[in-house]
Design a protein around this motif. Sequence first.
Motif, PDB file in Angstrom:
ATOM      1  N   CYS A 171       2.528   6.015   6.676  1.00 46.69           N
ATOM      2  CA  CYS A 171       3.728   6.204   5.853  1.00 46.69           C
ATOM      3  C   CYS A 171       4.948   6.435   6.737  1.00 46.69           C
ATOM      4  CB  CYS A 171       3.561   7.389   4.901  1.00 46.69           C
ATOM      5  SG  CYS A 171       2.515   7.034   3.484  1.00 46.69           S
TER       6      CYS A 171
ATOM      7  N   ASP B 293       1.943   2.037  -3.425  1.00 49.52           N
ATOM      8  CA  ASP B 293       0.838   2.549  -4.233  1.00 49.52           C
ATOM      9  C   ASP B 293       0.289   3.873  -3.711  1.00 49.52           C
ATOM     10  OD1 ASP B 293       0.985   0.405  -5.950  1.00 49.52           O
ATOM     11  OD2 ASP B 293      -0.521  -0.772  -4.888  1.00 49.52           O
ATOM     12  N   ASN B 294       0.968   4.447  -2.712  1.00 49.78           N
ATOM     13  CA  ASN B 294       0.528   5.709  -2.098  1.00 49.78           C
ATOM     14  C   ASN B 294      -0.897   5.615  -1.552  1.00 49.78           C
ATOM     15  OD1 ASN B 294       2.946   7.150  -2.685  1.00 49.78           O
ATOM     16  ND2 ASN B 294       2.255   7.288  -4.805  1.00 49.78           N
ATOM     17  N   GLU B 295      -1.212   4.495  -0.906  1.00 48.82           N
ATOM     18  CA  GLU B 295      -2.556   4.288  -0.374  1.00 48.82           C
ATOM     19  C   GLU B 295      -2.595   4.321   1.153  1.00 48.82           C
ATOM     20  OE1 GLU B 295      -4.127   0.711  -2.068  1.00 48.82           O
ATOM     21  OE2 GLU B 295      -3.954   1.474  -4.116  1.00 48.82           O
TER      22      GLU B 295
ATOM     23  N   ARG C  88       9.631  -2.508  -5.257  1.00 45.15           N
ATOM     24  CA  ARG C  88       9.596  -1.240  -5.987  1.00 45.15           C
ATOM     25  C   ARG C  88      10.174  -1.426  -7.398  1.00 45.15           C
ATOM     26  NH1 ARG C  88      13.105   3.375  -3.536  1.00 45.15           N
ATOM     27  NH2 ARG C  88      14.621   1.979  -4.417  1.00 45.15           N
TER      28      ARG C  88
ATOM     29  N   GLU D 117      -0.619   9.590   6.193  1.00 43.97           N
ATOM     30  CA  GLU D 117       0.715  10.074   6.537  1.00 43.97           C
ATOM     31  C   GLU D 117       1.295   9.384   7.767  1.00 43.97           C
ATOM     32  OE1 GLU D 117       4.187  11.428   6.042  1.00 43.97           O
ATOM     33  OE2 GLU D 117       2.658  11.843   4.532  1.00 43.97           O
TER      34      GLU D 117
ATOM     35  N   TYR E  93       0.829  -1.210   0.000  1.00 38.94           N
ATOM     36  CA  TYR E  93       0.000   0.000   0.000  1.00 38.94           C
ATOM     37  C   TYR E  93       0.861   1.257   0.000  1.00 38.94           C
ATOM     38  CZ  TYR E  93      -3.645  -3.337   1.079  1.00 38.94           C
ATOM     39  OH  TYR E  93      -4.502  -4.404   1.021  1.00 38.94           O
ATOM     40  N   PHE E  94       1.995   1.179   0.690  1.00 32.11           N
ATOM     41  CA  PHE E  94       2.940   2.294   0.742  1.00 32.11           C
ATOM     42  C   PHE E  94       3.436   2.613  -0.673  1.00 32.11           C
ATOM     43  CE2 PHE E  94       7.410   3.734   1.504  1.00 32.11           C
ATOM     44  CZ  PHE E  94       7.132   4.898   2.199  1.00 32.11           C
TER      45      PHE E  94
END
Length: 90
Positions: free
Chosen positions: A33, A25-27, A54, A30, A22-23
């Motif tokens: 993250c 995919d920017n899901e 990645r 904050e 998920y990290f």
Amino acid sequence: MSHSHDHPSNEDCADYLERIVYFLDNELDEADCSAVRLHLDACNPCLEKYDLQRTVKAVVARSCSEAAPQELRERVMFRIREVQVQISEG
């Protein structure tokens, strides 16, 4: 390293490895993250897995955006039709 805590447990790593997807995919929000970043800073095996995921994601994304050459497309379609004929005759 400036980290004073012990190495994360296997359960921690399993949880973070799940979140890494998920990290990437920017899901994540904050706070999550930040937690993932802190864990990756402290845990080299997870960092290596993150780098591998990645890289794979980047390669897949790049290959999905490239069109196959026309000759290759024709050969693949010809082979698919051959297999379909063999299946229908079989």
